[in-house]
Design an enzyme around this catalytic site. Structure first.
Site, PDB file in Angstrom:
ATOM      1  CG  ASP A 222       4.437 -74.862  19.575  1.00  0.00           C
ATOM      2  OD1 ASP A 222       4.565 -75.901  18.894  1.00  0.00           O
ATOM      3  OD2 ASP A 222       3.569 -74.000  19.364  1.00  0.00           O
TER       4      ASP A 222
ATOM      5  CB  SER B  63      -2.460 -76.500  24.808  1.00  0.00           C
ATOM      6  OG  SER B  63      -1.239 -75.921  25.220  1.00  0.00           O
ATOM      7  CE  LYS B  64       0.366 -74.646  16.843  1.00  0.00           C
ATOM      8  NZ  LYS B  64       1.742 -74.514  17.174  1.00  0.00           N
ATOM      9  NE  ARG B  65      -0.611 -71.739  24.698  1.00  0.00           N
ATOM     10  CZ  ARG B  65      -1.835 -71.319  24.793  1.00  0.00           C
ATOM     11  NH1 ARG B  65      -2.147 -70.249  24.393  1.00  0.00           N
ATOM     12  NH2 ARG B  65      -2.812 -71.986  25.342  1.00  0.00           N
TER      13      ARG B  65
END
Ligand code: GLU
Length: 513
Positions: free
Chosen positions: A271, A266-268
């Site tokens: 990050d 996921s994008k998380r």
């Protein structure tokens, strides 16, 4: 449609930037199309107006272009099966929803959102948390199956809000062959009466997807695994609409997993672990939050694509570096795996490094000069590039070392502490005088002179070389010192010796290093 005509589509919804999993889906569609001399289509699935994000469609098109995956037919390059945006095809769908009602495969449902919510709450209280509108529950809901024909017509004439739902048959096996997973069989008792047409006059994804794939003569639906649960419904829709013969083949691609293999990437994760999950940088139009992109991080699109190709597919041998032409040649759905593919950020860097090394010094120099303001001539940059190339993974790293352009102003602390001894200044003075006598200041003669200096003074390489590097570059590590010195030239090297000896003496005096 003849059996040999391959038409595939990439059908993203413009609900935000394209995740790299989406690019992988586009890539496999592209490779499959090109391999089979077919057509690669981009269709924008924007029926869900509530989730529409401005800028997302442009982003998708720009991202595909950057990756070199330009569609043969798309909203900006339409073919004869347009329009290529579902919102512009709006009037095409209703007739099919009506046909399904007419044939008894769909029905009107008049339940308000509040009534549906109440049912869910009731079910939750009765310890049935996953309430569904299905073959059983529809009997106690407000729809054209429970209301009389008269009541239904009255409601319709009255303009009461409604949706159209598929009428799932009881206890039937839906089976279809997935090119990657083999036979998939799902019993309709496990499927719900999905909404196929909404109150806002728009079809839902399911109906629009099937109607468009049929009308656009799509031969193969290649998409992510998250759509596998929807496929049995789609298969039923093909059947109910009388299009079984024209039904495309299905291939559901494996998930892309987090680096540790625990769940979907996921994008998380990006990050948290410091890598981009989007091909291009994206600025969220509502929050203004900026998410990094592979392009902006300095990745070559060829490396990004090569890496993505391996997330779910492999060529069956140990070859890892593939140009897009080679990927087209080697690709087949048979070699796409079923199980999730772990994303590996280090391997991604490795791919970039390989592509960087494969480029000529002059090509890299041209690239650098086109993206950076550099105060030096081309020949000089080309030499810096040749020295830095083996140590860099990204093009920006080629110019990371400022000492190629400016004398150092600070000096690596660790080298100062560990290598710079009381007798070092005297030794370095000696080296300086030897170097200043050199007439041929080439890397080879600097190296020969340096070695002669070591043996004359009974010094070890490990003691002298780091100090030589420190004086000239200020760093503890780097490419060949002899090459660096040769590139900078005698005058500059001697002046850096003078400067460095003074500055280091001052640092040593000021601090206790
Ligand atoms: N609109 C769907 C998506 O956003 C397309 C799924 C499909 O390819 O059928 O991924």
């Amino acid at each position: 449609m003849s059996d040999t005509t391959v038409r595939v589509r990439f059908a993203p919804s413009p609900t935000g930037p394209l995740h790299m999993g989406g690019v992988r889906t586009a890539l496999y569609n592209y490779l499959f199309a090109k391999k089979n001399k077919g057509t690669f289509i981009l269709r924008i699935e924007d029926t869900d107006q509530g989730r529409y994000v401005p800028g997302a469609e442009d982003y998708i098109i720009n991202a595909l272009n950057w990756c070199g995956l330009s569609p043969d037919e798309s909203p900006v390059n339409p073919g004869k099966y347009g329009p290529y945006r579902q919102s512009e095809r709006k009037q095409m769908y209703r007739q099919y929803a009506d046909l399904l009602i007419e044939k008894g495969f769909a029905y009107y449902a008049f339940d308000t959102p509040q009534e549906l919510e109440n049912m869910r709450d009731l079910a939750k209280k009765a310890k049935m948390p996953n309430w569904q509108y299905n073959v059983i529950s529809r009997n106690s809901m407000k729809n054209s199956l429970t209301l009389s024909e008269d009541e239904t017509q009255k409601k319709l004439a009255n303009g009461d809000p409604y949706t159209i739902r598929i009428k799932m048959p009881r206890n039937e096996d839906v089976r279809f062959y997935d090119e990657i997973r083999g036979w998939v069989i799902v019993n309709t008792n496990n499927m719900d009466d999905k909404v196929i047409f909404k109150g806002d006059g728009m079809p839902t994804y399911h109906l629009a997807n099937v109607v468009d794939d049929y009308n656009m003569k799509i031969s193969h639906v290649i998409r992510g695994e998250e759509w596998l649960p929807s496929a049995p419904l789609h298969v039923l829709l093909y059947k109910y609409l009388g299009w079984e013969q024209e039904m495309p083949k299905f291939a559901h691609l494996p998930l892309i997993l987090k680096p540790d293999g625990n769940g979907k990437l996921s994008k998380r994760d990006g990050d948290r672990l410091g890598f981009p999950v989007f091909p291009l940088q994206w600025k969220d139009p509502s929050s203004n939050e900026v998410s990094s992109g592979y392009r902006e991080k300095g990745y070559f699109h060829e490396a990004f694509i090569n890496m993505l190709a391996f997330l779910g597919w492999n060529p069956g041998d140990s070859k890892e570096l593939f140009s897009i032409e080679e990927l087209i040649e080697a690709f087949s759905l048979e070699r796409v795996g079923k199980s999730g593919a772990k994303f590996d950020p280090d391997k991604t860097k490795w791919f970039n490094q390989q592509y960087l090394r494969a480029k000529s010094n002059s090509e890299l120099t041209k690239l650098l000069m086109s993206t950076h303001q550099i105060n030096a001539d081309v020949a000089y940059i080309e030499k810096v590039v040749s020295l830095m190339k083996e140590r860099a993974s990204f093009i920006n790293e080629l110019l990371l070392d400022d000492y190629f352009f400016n004398a150092p102003t600070d000096y690596d602390q660790k080298t100062l502490r560990k290598k710079w001894k009381a007798n070092t200044p005297a030794n370095m003075q000696l080296l300086k005088s030897k170097l200043s006598l050199l007439t041929d200041f080439s890397a080879e003669s600097i190296e020969a002179e340096f070695k002669a200096y070591l043996s004359e003074n009974e010094l070890g390489m490990g003691a002298a070389l780091p100090n030589f590097r420190l004086l000239v570059t200020g760093k503890g590590m780097g490419p060949s010192m002899f090459q660096i010195a040769a590139l900078l030239g005698k005058k500059e090297v001697i002046s850096r010796f003078d400067n460095g000896l003074l500055k280091i003496a001052a640092i040593k005096e000021e601090t206790s290093i």
